[in-house]
Design a protein around this motif. Structure first.
Motif, mmCIF file in Angstrom:
data_model
loop_
_atom_site.group_PDB
_atom_site.id
_atom_site.type_symbol
_atom_site.label_atom_id
_atom_site.label_comp_id
_atom_site.label_asym_id
_atom_site.label_seq_id
_atom_site.Cartn_x
_atom_site.Cartn_y
_atom_site.Cartn_z
ATOM 1 N N ASP A 26 21.469 120.466 55.325
ATOM 2 C CA ASP A 26 20.914 119.132 55.075
ATOM 3 C C ASP A 26 19.391 119.128 55.138
ATOM 4 O O ASP A 26 18.746 118.265 54.551
ATOM 5 N N LEU A 27 18.807 120.072 55.856
ATOM 6 C CA LEU A 27 17.353 120.138 55.991
ATOM 7 C C LEU A 27 16.705 121.068 54.970
ATOM 8 O O LEU A 27 15.483 121.112 54.870
ATOM 9 N N ASN A 28 17.502 121.806 54.240
ATOM 10 C CA ASN A 28 16.980 122.784 53.291
ATOM 11 C C ASN A 28 17.407 122.388 51.874
ATOM 12 O O ASN A 28 18.546 122.627 51.478
ATOM 13 N N PRO A 29 16.509 121.783 51.086
ATOM 14 C CA PRO A 29 16.868 121.305 49.755
ATOM 15 C C PRO A 29 17.416 122.383 48.821
ATOM 16 O O PRO A 29 18.211 122.096 47.939
ATOM 17 N N VAL A 30 17.022 123.620 49.048
ATOM 18 C CA VAL A 30 17.517 124.707 48.195
ATOM 19 C C VAL A 30 19.029 124.824 48.302
ATOM 20 O O VAL A 30 19.714 125.126 47.325
ATOM 21 N N GLU A 31 19.568 124.564 49.478
ATOM 22 C CA GLU A 31 21.022 124.640 49.669
ATOM 23 C C GLU A 31 21.746 123.663 48.746
ATOM 24 O O GLU A 31 22.781 123.984 48.176
ATOM 25 N N TRP A 32 21.212 122.455 48.591
ATOM 26 C CA TRP A 32 21.820 121.457 47.703
ATOM 27 C C TRP A 32 21.799 121.952 46.264
ATOM 28 O O TRP A 32 22.789 121.826 45.542
ATOM 29 N N VAL A 33 20.680 122.514 45.847
ATOM 30 C CA VAL A 33 20.543 122.999 44.466
ATOM 31 C C VAL A 33 21.565 124.089 44.186
ATOM 32 O O VAL A 33 22.313 124.022 43.207
ATOM 33 N N TRP A 34 21.621 125.111 45.051
ATOM 34 C CA TRP A 34 22.534 126.222 44.794
ATOM 35 C C TRP A 34 23.996 125.790 44.920
ATOM 36 O O TRP A 34 24.849 126.276 44.167
ATOM 37 N N ALA A 35 24.308 124.882 45.818
ATOM 38 C CA ALA A 35 25.683 124.380 45.925
ATOM 39 C C ALA A 35 26.087 123.701 44.623
ATOM 40 O O ALA A 35 27.204 123.897 44.117
ATOM 41 N N HIS A 36 25.190 122.916 44.065
ATOM 42 C CA HIS A 36 25.481 122.226 42.806
ATOM 43 C C HIS A 36 25.679 123.232 41.663
ATOM 44 O O HIS A 36 26.626 123.112 40.881
ATOM 45 N N VAL A 37 24.796 124.212 41.572
ATOM 46 C CA VAL A 37 24.899 125.218 40.505
ATOM 47 C C VAL A 37 26.187 126.016 40.653
ATOM 48 O O VAL A 37 26.926 126.216 39.673
ATOM 49 N N LYS A 38 26.500 126.447 41.879
ATOM 50 C CA LYS A 38 27.728 127.218 42.084
ATOM 51 C C LYS A 38 28.966 126.390 41.746
ATOM 52 O O LYS A 38 29.891 126.893 41.119
ATOM 53 N N HIS A 39 28.966 125.124 42.124
ATOM 54 C CA HIS A 39 30.096 124.245 41.816
ATOM 55 C C HIS A 39 30.256 124.096 40.298
ATOM 56 O O HIS A 39 31.374 124.107 39.780
ATOM 57 N N SER A 40 29.146 123.967 39.583
ATOM 58 C CA SER A 40 29.220 123.786 38.129
ATOM 59 C C SER A 40 29.679 125.052 37.414
ATOM 60 O O SER A 40 30.110 124.995 36.267
ATOM 61 N N LEU A 41 29.587 126.199 38.078
ATOM 62 C CA LEU A 41 30.006 127.466 37.467
ATOM 63 C C LEU A 41 31.380 127.933 37.951
ATOM 64 O O LEU A 41 31.861 128.981 37.525
ATOM 65 N N ALA A 42 32.000 127.143 38.821
ATOM 66 C CA ALA A 42 33.299 127.544 39.370
ATOM 67 C C ALA A 42 34.327 127.723 38.264
ATOM 68 O O ALA A 42 34.332 127.011 37.264
#
Length: 104
Positions: free
Chosen positions: A57-73
């Protein structure tokens, strides 16, 4: 990157901005090593805050990569170049959303 690489980058930024620097780092092994603590301690103009051990929640990069990984699942990609193109495309699509969050 090694500790020396990170500190060289910070020293270069310091040379350009000529002002104190505050860093917020995750707990990458090179960020928390004994050698890095020594290098940071030698620079009175440098303040480092470490994020908690697990803090997506404190590291915005985590949100970005989670979104990208989810979109490539569930995709089956046969060539590395195709996977790279897909990741680039997903990141480009996120740019307007990322910048709108920053502007708030």
């Amino acid at each position: 990157m090694s500790e020396r690489d990170f500190i060289a980058l910070v020293d270069g930024v310091r040379h350009l901005v000529r002002a104190p620097i505050v860093l917020v780092w995750d707990r990458l092994n090179t960020h928390v090593s004994h050698k890095m603590r020594e290098l940071v301690a030698q620079r009175k103009w440098l303040t480092v805050f470490l994020l908690p051990a697990y803090s997506p929640d404190l590291n915005p990069v985590e949100w970005v990569w989670a979104h990208v990984k989810h979109s490539l699942a569930n995709l089956a990609v046969m060539a590395l170049e195709r996977l790279e193109a897909l990741v680039r495309n997903r990141l480009k699509r996120l740019q307007p959303r990322l910048f709108s969050r920053i502007d708030r």
